[in-house]
Design an enzyme around this catalytic site. Structure first.
Site, PDB file in Angstrom:
ATOM      1  N   GLY A   8       0.823  -1.216   0.000  1.00 20.73           N
ATOM      2  CA  GLY A   8       0.000   0.000   0.000  1.00 20.73           C
ATOM      3  C   GLY A   8       0.852   1.259   0.000  1.00 20.73           C
ATOM      4  CG  LEU A  10       1.746   3.687  -4.999  1.00 19.33           C
ATOM      5  CD1 LEU A  10       1.253   3.484  -6.419  1.00 19.33           C
ATOM      6  CD2 LEU A  10       3.116   4.357  -5.007  1.00 19.33           C
ATOM      7  N   GLY A  11      -0.278   5.110  -0.818  1.00 21.18           N
ATOM      8  CA  GLY A  11      -1.317   5.790  -0.048  1.00 21.18           C
ATOM      9  C   GLY A  11      -0.766   6.950   0.760  1.00 21.18           C
ATOM     10  CD  GLN A  12      -2.972  10.720   5.221  1.00 28.51           C
ATOM     11  OE1 GLN A  12      -3.663   9.844   5.723  1.00 28.51           O
ATOM     12  NE2 GLN A  12      -2.922  11.948   5.727  1.00 28.51           N
ATOM     13  CE1 TYR A 141      -9.055   1.111   8.640  1.00 28.36           C
ATOM     14  CE2 TYR A 141      -9.894   2.602  10.318  1.00 28.36           C
ATOM     15  CZ  TYR A 141      -8.848   2.141   9.544  1.00 28.36           C
ATOM     16  OH  TYR A 141      -7.605   2.707   9.657  1.00 28.36           O
ATOM     17  CE  LYS A 145      -6.523  -0.966  10.085  1.00 25.26           C
ATOM     18  NZ  LYS A 145      -5.162  -1.226   9.608  1.00 25.26           N
ATOM     19  CB  ILE A 171      -2.056  10.289   9.626  1.00 28.82           C
ATOM     20  CG1 ILE A 171      -1.924   9.032  10.506  1.00 28.82           C
ATOM     21  CG2 ILE A 171      -0.685  10.825   9.226  1.00 28.82           C
ATOM     22  CD1 ILE A 171      -1.199   9.229  11.811  1.00 28.82           C
TER      23      ILE A 171
HETATM   24  P1  NAD Z   1      -4.549   4.937   2.197  1.00 29.68           P
HETATM   25  O1  NAD Z   1      -5.957   4.597   1.909  1.00 29.68           O
HETATM   26  O2  NAD Z   1      -4.092   6.330   1.918  1.00 29.68           O
HETATM   27  O3  NAD Z   1      -3.548   3.961   1.463  1.00 29.68           O
HETATM   28  C1  NAD Z   1      -3.775   2.580   1.399  1.00 29.68           C
HETATM   29  C2  NAD Z   1      -3.198   2.072   0.097  1.00 29.68           C
HETATM   30  O4  NAD Z   1      -3.502   0.688   0.008  1.00 29.68           O
HETATM   31  C3  NAD Z   1      -3.761   2.754  -1.142  1.00 29.68           C
HETATM   32  O5  NAD Z   1      -2.712   3.172  -1.978  1.00 29.68           O
HETATM   33  C4  NAD Z   1      -4.581   1.642  -1.811  1.00 29.68           C
HETATM   34  O6  NAD Z   1      -4.597   1.734  -3.215  1.00 29.68           O
HETATM   35  C5  NAD Z   1      -3.835   0.414  -1.341  1.00 29.68           C
HETATM   36  N1  NAD Z   1      -4.609  -0.820  -1.437  1.00 29.68           N
HETATM   37  C6  NAD Z   1      -5.946  -0.995  -1.236  1.00 29.68           C
HETATM   38  N2  NAD Z   1      -6.261  -2.276  -1.491  1.00 29.68           N
HETATM   39  C7  NAD Z   1      -5.123  -2.922  -1.820  1.00 29.68           C
HETATM   40  C8  NAD Z   1      -4.814  -4.250  -2.182  1.00 29.68           C
HETATM   41  N3  NAD Z   1      -5.753  -5.185  -2.274  1.00 29.68           N
HETATM   42  N4  NAD Z   1      -3.524  -4.551  -2.427  1.00 29.68           N
HETATM   43  C9  NAD Z   1      -2.554  -3.621  -2.347  1.00 29.68           C
HETATM   44  N5  NAD Z   1      -2.796  -2.333  -2.061  1.00 29.68           N
HETATM   45  C10 NAD Z   1      -4.063  -1.997  -1.799  1.00 29.68           C
HETATM   46  O7  NAD Z   1      -4.281   4.556   3.721  1.00 29.68           O
HETATM   47  P2  NAD Z   1      -3.171   5.133   4.710  1.00 29.68           P
HETATM   48  O8  NAD Z   1      -3.761   6.304   5.369  1.00 29.68           O
HETATM   49  O9  NAD Z   1      -1.886   5.261   4.023  1.00 29.68           O
HETATM   50  O10 NAD Z   1      -3.163   3.971   5.786  1.00 29.68           O
HETATM   51  C11 NAD Z   1      -2.140   3.001   5.871  1.00 29.68           C
HETATM   52  C12 NAD Z   1      -2.403   2.136   7.093  1.00 29.68           C
HETATM   53  O11 NAD Z   1      -2.438   2.965   8.259  1.00 29.68           O
HETATM   54  C13 NAD Z   1      -3.739   1.392   7.063  1.00 29.68           C
HETATM   55  O12 NAD Z   1      -3.596   0.151   7.682  1.00 29.68           O
HETATM   56  C14 NAD Z   1      -4.636   2.266   7.913  1.00 29.68           C
HETATM   57  O13 NAD Z   1      -5.665   1.519   8.517  1.00 29.68           O
HETATM   58  C15 NAD Z   1      -3.650   2.763   8.945  1.00 29.68           C
HETATM   59  N6  NAD Z   1      -4.084   3.993   9.576  1.00 29.68           N
HETATM   60  C16 NAD Z   1      -4.117   5.151   8.875  1.00 29.68           C
HETATM   61  C17 NAD Z   1      -4.560   6.311   9.489  1.00 29.68           C
HETATM   62  C18 NAD Z   1      -4.618   7.626   8.769  1.00 29.68           C
HETATM   63  O14 NAD Z   1      -5.170   8.608   9.308  1.00 29.68           O
HETATM   64  N7  NAD Z   1      -4.063   7.739   7.563  1.00 29.68           N
HETATM   65  C19 NAD Z   1      -4.965   6.264  10.827  1.00 29.68           C
HETATM   66  C20 NAD Z   1      -4.959   5.046  11.499  1.00 29.68           C
HETATM   67  C21 NAD Z   1      -4.481   3.917  10.870  1.00 29.68           C
HETATM   68  C1  AKB Z   2      -9.890   6.840   9.391  1.00 31.62           C
HETATM   69  O1  AKB Z   2     -10.454   7.908   9.724  1.00 31.62           O
HETATM   70  O2  AKB Z   2     -10.467   5.852   8.938  1.00 31.62           O
HETATM   71  C2  AKB Z   2      -8.400   6.751   9.657  1.00 31.62           C
HETATM   72  C3  AKB Z   2      -8.164   6.139  10.988  1.00 31.62           C
HETATM   73  C4  AKB Z   2      -8.182   6.974  12.186  1.00 31.62           C
HETATM   74  O3  AKB Z   2      -7.955   4.957  11.080  1.00 31.62           O
HETATM   75  N1  AKB Z   2      -7.840   8.051   9.533  1.00 31.62           N
END
Ligand code: NAD
Ligand code: AKB
Length: 319
Positions: A8, A10-12, A141, A145, A171
């Site tokens: 993942g 390319l995500g945030q 979700y 988790k 985040i």
């Molecule tokens: P995001 O949605 O920005 O990025 C997730 C990435 O996973 C995306 O690029 C998406 O295309 C990819 N993805 C989705 N399905 C997929 C698959 N089947 N195979 C491969 N890639 C796939 O999420 P994020 O914010 O970068 O979060 C990353 C992790 O951190 C996650 O586990 C999320 O639950 C956790 N998290 C994030 C936050 C937040 O605020 N960003 C907060 C708490 C926890």
């Molecule tokens: C969401 O809002 O789903 C995420 C998280 C706190 O896990 N930013």
């Protein structure tokens, strides 16, 4: 020296974590992966593999090809998107994690994967929420988790896989937009403040949630991965936080820099319900004690940096 596959990527979080880790461990040692070809810095500075985490063979092939010893597993469907498509959230979040853990077990890899404040639910104590407490989330979700934390615990205790993870709050970052979560308003508000000097918030005033600026989140992952295992009493469910605020407080902080900024409300009831089920503030003392967690950014420092960085990126003056 670590060799790490990031799913993942390319995500945030991944888009910044890959670059951060390449600076620490060397470009060739951080293998980014995702479902579409990257552009820009991630593609130009190091290896990338196409990996859909629902396909265990693709994960295993990437691990073997690069002789990786660690996986940072970030591929997931977040809360708001997950409520629109719970089946997809279950499939990606549960089967994806199971596949990652199985490949890790077979190839002797460590796994670090973030959990979330979404593990908590309406019956959880709201203020200074303990790490060990009632966890009955009401979103798909959140269900994935909690189950994910338990699955990581299981792989550690049964197979001795070195699993680790934090429960991230919302985040906030200025590079890649968030991917469909409940806390996303706290990123969008900065873009709209700079572009239009007004923002319509989808969450109501008084909705307090924990948040963290991306530089602290990146440090959290690296510091936990590097932590001395003998000091870790816990493993996969560390509460971590940096600040807690409601929409009024972040708007007031932005107004200190952009006095004309105005905010009104158009509540999204579905997302509001999710936010209402999450804590107002977390107790992160276990992370502080066991691996020295100590965030650098509060709301004021983050707002200054967000506005400075975004105004450069968007080419919009605000001072
Ligand atoms: P995001 O949605 O920005 O990025 C997730 C990435 O996973 C995306 O690029 C998406 O295309 C990819 N993805 C989705 N399905 C997929 C698959 N089947 N195979 C491969 N890639 C796939 O999420 P994020 O914010 O970068 O979060 C990353 C992790 O951190 C996650 O586990 C999320 O639950 C956790 N998290 C994030 C936050 C937040 O605020 N960003 C907060 C708490 C926890
Ligand atoms: C969401 O809002 O789903 C995420 C998280 C706190 O896990 N930013």
């Amino acid at each position: 020296m670590k060799k790490v596959l990031v799913t993942g990527a390319l995500g945030q979080i991944g888009s910044e974590l890959v670059m951060h880790m390449r600076n620490i461990y060397g470009n060739d040692n951080i293998i980014a992966s995702g479902r579409k070809k990257p552009e820009g810095a991630i593609a130009e500075t190091g290896p990338f593999e196409m990996v859909d985490v629902r396909n265990p063979q693709e994960i295993a092939d990437a691990i073997k090809k690069h002789k990786a010893d660690s996986i940072v597993h970030l591929a997931a469907i977040l809360s708001a998107t997950g409520e629109k498509n719970p089946a997809a959230a279950w499939d990606v979040n549960m089967n994806g994690l199971y596949n990652v853990l199985e490949v890790a077990r077979e190839n002797n890899c460590a796994v670090c994967t973030p959990s979330s404040i979404a593990v908590f639910g309406p019956s959880t104590p709201k203020d200074n929420t303990p790490q060990e407490t009632i966890m009955r989330p009401t979103t798909m979700y959140g269900v994935t988790k909690v189950a994910g934390e338990l699955l990581c615990d299981y792989y550690h205790s049964k197979y001795n896989v070195d699993t680790r993870g934090v429960r991230f709050p919302g985040i906030i970052s200025n590079a890649t937009l968030p991917g469909g979560g409940t806390t996303d308003y706290a990123v969008h508000i900065y873009y709209e403040a700079l572009k239009k000097k007004k923002y319509t918030c989808f969450l109501d005033k008084g909705t307090y949630m924990d948040m963290m600026y991306m530089p602290d989140a990146l440090n959290a992952i690296v510091d936990l991965m590097e932590a001395d295992a003998s000091k870790l009493i816990d493993r996969n469910a560390f509460n971590v936080t940096a600040m807690s605020f409601d929409p009024e407080e972040i708007a007031a902080e932005i107004k200190k820099h952009i006095p004309e900024f105005q905010m009104d409300y158009d509540i999204d009831q579905d997302i509001q319900q999710i936010a209402n089920s999450w804590p107002n503030s977390l107790d992160d003392s276990a992370a502080r004690e066991q691996w020295g967690w100590s965030p650098k950014y509060d709301l004021s420092a983050m707002t200054q940096d967000m506005l400075d960085e975004l105004s450069k990126k968007l080419n919009l003056q605000y001072k």
